[in-house]
Write a protein that holds these residues in place. Structure first.
Motif, PDB file in Angstrom:
ATOM      1  N   MET A 262     -43.299   8.698 -21.952  1.00 40.07           N
ATOM      2  CA  MET A 262     -43.907   8.661 -23.278  1.00 40.07           C
ATOM      3  C   MET A 262     -42.954   9.208 -24.346  1.00 40.07           C
ATOM      4  O   MET A 262     -43.169   9.019 -25.532  1.00 40.07           O
ATOM      5  CB  MET A 262     -45.186   9.500 -23.322  1.00 40.07           C
ATOM      6  CG  MET A 262     -46.153   9.211 -22.213  1.00 40.07           C
ATOM      7  SD  MET A 262     -46.914   7.605 -22.438  1.00 40.07           S
ATOM      8  CE  MET A 262     -47.543   7.289 -20.804  1.00 40.07           C
ATOM      9  N   VAL A 263     -41.957   9.951 -23.910  1.00 44.42           N
ATOM     10  CA  VAL A 263     -41.049  10.563 -24.877  1.00 44.42           C
ATOM     11  C   VAL A 263     -39.906   9.609 -25.157  1.00 44.42           C
ATOM     12  O   VAL A 263     -39.115   9.308 -24.272  1.00 44.42           O
ATOM     13  CB  VAL A 263     -40.478  11.886 -24.332  1.00 44.42           C
ATOM     14  CG1 VAL A 263     -39.639  12.575 -25.385  1.00 44.42           C
ATOM     15  CG2 VAL A 263     -41.609  12.791 -23.873  1.00 44.42           C
ATOM     16  N   PRO A 264     -39.811   9.079 -26.373  1.00 47.08           N
ATOM     17  CA  PRO A 264     -38.745   8.124 -26.664  1.00 47.08           C
ATOM     18  C   PRO A 264     -37.363   8.779 -26.561  1.00 47.08           C
ATOM     19  O   PRO A 264     -37.220   9.965 -26.883  1.00 47.08           O
ATOM     20  CB  PRO A 264     -39.030   7.683 -28.099  1.00 47.08           C
ATOM     21  CG  PRO A 264     -40.030   8.619 -28.644  1.00 47.08           C
ATOM     22  CD  PRO A 264     -40.694   9.307 -27.516  1.00 47.08           C
TER      23      PRO A 264
ATOM     24  N   ALA B  18     -34.994   8.486 -28.389  1.00 45.21           N
ATOM     25  CA  ALA B  18     -34.551   8.918 -29.714  1.00 45.21           C
ATOM     26  C   ALA B  18     -34.752  10.415 -29.890  1.00 45.21           C
ATOM     27  O   ALA B  18     -33.996  11.080 -30.580  1.00 45.21           O
ATOM     28  CB  ALA B  18     -35.340   8.179 -30.782  1.00 45.21           C
ATOM     29  N   VAL B  19     -35.778  10.912 -29.256  1.00 47.36           N
ATOM     30  CA  VAL B  19     -36.132  12.310 -29.453  1.00 47.36           C
ATOM     31  C   VAL B  19     -35.311  13.221 -28.562  1.00 47.36           C
ATOM     32  O   VAL B  19     -35.046  14.361 -28.894  1.00 47.36           O
ATOM     33  CB  VAL B  19     -37.638  12.485 -29.179  1.00 47.36           C
ATOM     34  CG1 VAL B  19     -38.048  13.914 -29.377  1.00 47.36           C
ATOM     35  CG2 VAL B  19     -38.432  11.575 -30.098  1.00 47.36           C
ATOM     36  N   THR B  20     -34.873  12.700 -27.409  1.00 44.38           N
ATOM     37  CA  THR B  20     -34.162  13.584 -26.493  1.00 44.38           C
ATOM     38  C   THR B  20     -32.651  13.557 -26.684  1.00 44.38           C
ATOM     39  O   THR B  20     -31.958  14.378 -26.107  1.00 44.38           O
ATOM     40  CB  THR B  20     -34.486  13.227 -25.036  1.00 44.38           C
ATOM     41  OG1 THR B  20     -34.361  11.822 -24.890  1.00 44.38           O
ATOM     42  CG2 THR B  20     -35.894  13.653 -24.674  1.00 44.38           C
TER      43      THR B  20
ATOM     44  N   LEU C  99     -30.690  14.377 -29.104  1.00 42.06           N
ATOM     45  CA  LEU C  99     -30.135  15.565 -29.727  1.00 42.06           C
ATOM     46  C   LEU C  99     -30.215  16.793 -28.800  1.00 42.06           C
ATOM     47  O   LEU C  99     -29.193  17.426 -28.521  1.00 42.06           O
ATOM     48  CB  LEU C  99     -30.877  15.803 -31.044  1.00 42.06           C
ATOM     49  CG  LEU C  99     -30.368  16.942 -31.875  1.00 42.06           C
ATOM     50  CD1 LEU C  99     -28.904  16.718 -32.196  1.00 42.06           C
ATOM     51  CD2 LEU C  99     -31.169  16.992 -33.168  1.00 42.06           C
ATOM     52  N   PRO C 100     -31.416  17.119 -28.291  1.00 45.02           N
ATOM     53  CA  PRO C 100     -31.493  18.240 -27.356  1.00 45.02           C
ATOM     54  C   PRO C 100     -30.647  18.036 -26.108  1.00 45.02           C
ATOM     55  O   PRO C 100     -30.062  18.999 -25.592  1.00 45.02           O
ATOM     56  CB  PRO C 100     -32.972  18.333 -27.001  1.00 45.02           C
ATOM     57  CG  PRO C 100     -33.618  17.123 -27.555  1.00 45.02           C
ATOM     58  CD  PRO C 100     -32.758  16.640 -28.662  1.00 45.02           C
TER      59      PRO C 100
ATOM     60  N   SER D 125     -33.660  18.990 -34.947  1.00 50.19           N
ATOM     61  CA  SER D 125     -34.697  19.063 -33.912  1.00 50.19           C
ATOM     62  C   SER D 125     -36.077  18.870 -34.514  1.00 50.19           C
ATOM     63  O   SER D 125     -36.923  18.171 -33.934  1.00 50.19           O
ATOM     64  CB  SER D 125     -34.647  20.409 -33.201  1.00 50.19           C
ATOM     65  OG  SER D 125     -33.394  20.582 -32.603  1.00 50.19           O
TER      66      SER D 125
ATOM     67  N   ALA E  34     -36.553  15.312 -35.055  1.00 49.89           N
ATOM     68  CA  ALA E  34     -36.800  14.604 -33.801  1.00 49.89           C
ATOM     69  C   ALA E  34     -38.255  14.751 -33.371  1.00 49.89           C
ATOM     70  O   ALA E  34     -38.885  13.784 -32.934  1.00 49.89           O
ATOM     71  CB  ALA E  34     -35.866  15.127 -32.709  1.00 49.89           C
TER      72      ALA E  34
ATOM     73  N   LEU F  55     -40.380  12.599 -35.622  1.00 55.00           N
ATOM     74  CA  LEU F  55     -40.201  11.185 -35.280  1.00 55.00           C
ATOM     75  C   LEU F  55     -40.986  10.828 -34.017  1.00 55.00           C
ATOM     76  O   LEU F  55     -41.637   9.783 -33.954  1.00 55.00           O
ATOM     77  CB  LEU F  55     -38.714  10.880 -35.098  1.00 55.00           C
ATOM     78  CG  LEU F  55     -38.371   9.440 -34.736  1.00 55.00           C
ATOM     79  CD1 LEU F  55     -38.825   8.487 -35.823  1.00 55.00           C
ATOM     80  CD2 LEU F  55     -36.882   9.287 -34.487  1.00 55.00           C
ATOM     81  N   ALA F  56     -40.940  11.740 -33.021  1.00 58.71           N
ATOM     82  CA  ALA F  56     -41.688  11.492 -31.778  1.00 58.71           C
ATOM     83  C   ALA F  56     -43.170  11.342 -32.082  1.00 58.71           C
ATOM     84  O   ALA F  56     -43.839  10.445 -31.554  1.00 58.71           O
ATOM     85  CB  ALA F  56     -41.471  12.638 -30.796  1.00 58.71           C
TER      86      ALA F  56
END
Lengths: 251, 294
Positions: A91-93, A95-97, A99-100, B269, B272, B275-276
């Motif tokens: 569920m986590v795109p 795009a979001v991961t 950077l981290p 962050s 991000a 956006l999520a």
């Protein structure tokens, strides 16, 4: 009606093939110098791309198939919790991961390091899910026969299940390989030093540079798609199966 | 540990360990960073509460990029879905040379976004008179256009949309073809015997049979649209950086957190996370609207 259908298909085919024709046409003049020119580290970046794509494909298939088989076939009290924890990450795109993940990789000291390009991409929850589904439908009599011959679960997996699953493994592997070869954002962030550039990063840095040398760039791009086009032609059966399997989980 | 538990972890353990390190830790870490002033550091000490979120949510650039991409998604998703379905129906109906056409439309799947961007930017939509599209325009008496080099009108969208369509249509077409072939042929025979028109057959047999795939294609498309990066970065970006318009959320995040002008990981962050949530919300809403309309 029939003529109209053929007309539409033919026009469509020409439009779809045109970009490939243009790519080859505009690169002809650069073919002689494409491997020797110093401005684009083509040989090095092709080598990097190969290492990354092969490493990622093999690692992904081995790890995810193992996990998928364990989830499908080995009884364990908390198996459903583990499965949920894996599937939830779908569920986590990405795009979001990105950077981290960059933060984690840089803390490991893996910036401009092929490990940083390969390892974080190995843990594909989607692949685990697909392999689990596939192994659930695997014929149990085959496994039972293996057990009767005295094999452990581990032995049955490697000597009975894997050899009988080549088609499915090939389908997943082909998709993984193409995805890995063509990926851009992750290597752009991680491969900061040009010695670790993948071919996509190398092409991009030339394309977005001042006064790009277009002919050379087109020649290099042509070289860069050859391996995938070859896979496409030779392994299309598996590729179509892989796409179908991958896409349908979107439901 | 019981034997079966040990066997389970023998199989699943390596993957789960990696998933923890490379997915769960990053998500947790990033959420943590979003509450700190994290300029050029991944171990910040300066807690700032929701300041990064306020920053991001009041930043016209971020809001602009999210809303631009909502419009982009609203346009590209129906277009991709409709064209992919049309291709699938066309290819599925012919007998002769079916494999050939399927391969041709699917072939761009083998091409990377970077290579496609190169072809679109430097050749097809090159602003010079000899650019491929400008040449074709010329045959019909059209004026050559600058395409990427001009903001008014924003013709660069034509370039960005067509490259994405070319790259993605084949993939979705394959999904639709697979779904079409799963619809039992005797349904059509029965409908034909009952005197149904092709249009009625399409409405009452084909469309319901494609429902699951349609939802899958829409969802995949949606998630992809908000994550657009490769072709935008390569087509619009150049040695001077990225122009102030048509910035996808990922390009915004990329320049905020990793750009040369100071790395602000806290703010990146927070962006991000927002956006999520946007993607989750839009996916949920689309799913709900789509299910209700059935």
């Amino acid at each position: 009606m029939r003529a109209l259908r053929w007309f539409a298909l033919s026009v469509g085919a020409v439009v779809f093939l045109l970009p490939f024709a243009v790519l080859v046409r505009d690169g002809v003049g650069g073919w002689s110098e494409v491997f020797s020119d110093r401005e684009i580290p083509l040989v090095r970046s092709l080598l990097n791309s190969t290492v990354v794509a092969v490493g990622q494909t093999v690692g992904q298939v081995v790890l995810c198939a193992l996990a998928g088989y364990g989830l499908a076939r080995v009884p364990y009290r908390h198996a459903s919790v583990v499965l949920y924890a894996i599937v939830a990450t779908l569920m986590v795109p990405t795009a979001v991961t990105f950077l981290p993940s960059f933060v984690v990789v840089s803390s490991l000291g893996w910036l401009s390091d092929l490990r940083g390009l390969i390892v974080p991409g190995l843990f594909s929850a989607l692949n685990v899910f697909l392999f689990r589904q596939y192994f659930q439908d695997f014929p149990t009599p085959l496994e039972e026969a293996g057990r009767l011959d005295g094999l452990t679960v581990w032995g049955v997996y490697w000597r009975v299940v894997v050899p009988n699953s080549r088609g499915f493994v090939a389908a997943i592997a082909v998709i993984d390989f193409i995805g890995s070869w063509n990926q851009f954002l992750w290597p752009l962030i991680i491969a900061q030093d040009s010695s670790t550039w993948t071919v996509q990063v190398a092409l991009s840095s030339l394309l977005t540079a001042q006064n790009p040398r277009i002919t050379l760039l087109f020649a290099a791009a042509t070289v860069s798609i050859l391996p995938i086009v070859l896979i496409f032609v030779v392994l299309q059966r598996y590729l179509v199966r892989g796409v179908t399997e991958t896409g349908l989980t979107g439901q | 540990m019981r034997r079966s538990a040990r066997t389970f972890w023998l199989f699943v353990g390596p993957f789960v360990a990696g998933l923890l390190v490379f997915t769960y830790v990053p998500i947790g870490w990033s959420t943590y960073l979003s509450f700190f002033d994290a300029h050029n550091t991944v171990a910040p000490t300066d807690f700032v509460g929701l300041a990064n979120y306020v920053d991001v949510l009041t930043d016209g650039e971020f809001l602009g990029s999210v809303s631009t991409f909502t419009v982009f998604a609203a346009f590209i998703i129906p277009t991709t879905t409709a064209l992919a379905l049309a291709l699938a129906l066309l290819v599925n109906r012919i007998r002769f040379a079916r494999t050939f056409f399927r391969s041709v439309f699917f072939l761009p799947f083998a091409c990377s976004y970077v290579v496609a961007s190169l072809v679109w930017k430097m050749s097809l939509f090159s602003g010079v008179d000899s650019g491929v599209v400008n040449t074709v325009f010329g045959w019909f008496g059209g004026e050559p256009q600058a395409w990427i080099g001009t903001v008014d009108p924003p013709l660069y969208w034509v370039v960005l949309v067509t490259v994405r369509l070319w790259l993605q249509l084949g993939f979705y077409m394959i999904l639709f073809i697979a779904a079409l072939q799963r619809i039992p042929g005797n349904l059509y025979e029965a409908a034909w015997i009952d005197g149904a028109s092709p249009r009625q057959a399409f409405r009452h047999i084909t469309l319901p049979g494609l429902r699951g795939t349609l939802i899958a294609v829409l969802t995949l498309n949606l998630i992809n649209a908000y994550q657009a990066f490769d072709e935008f970065y390569n087509i619009l970006g150049d040695s001077r950086g990225y122009p102030p318009f048509a910035r996808p959320p990922l390009v915004y995040l990329y320049y905020t957190s990793l750009g040369s002008g100071g790395q602000d990981l806290g703010r990146g962050s927070a962006g991000a996370v927002v956006l999520a949530l946007v993607i989750a919300l839009v996916t949920l809403l689309t799913g709900r609207v789509f299910r209700r309309s059935q």
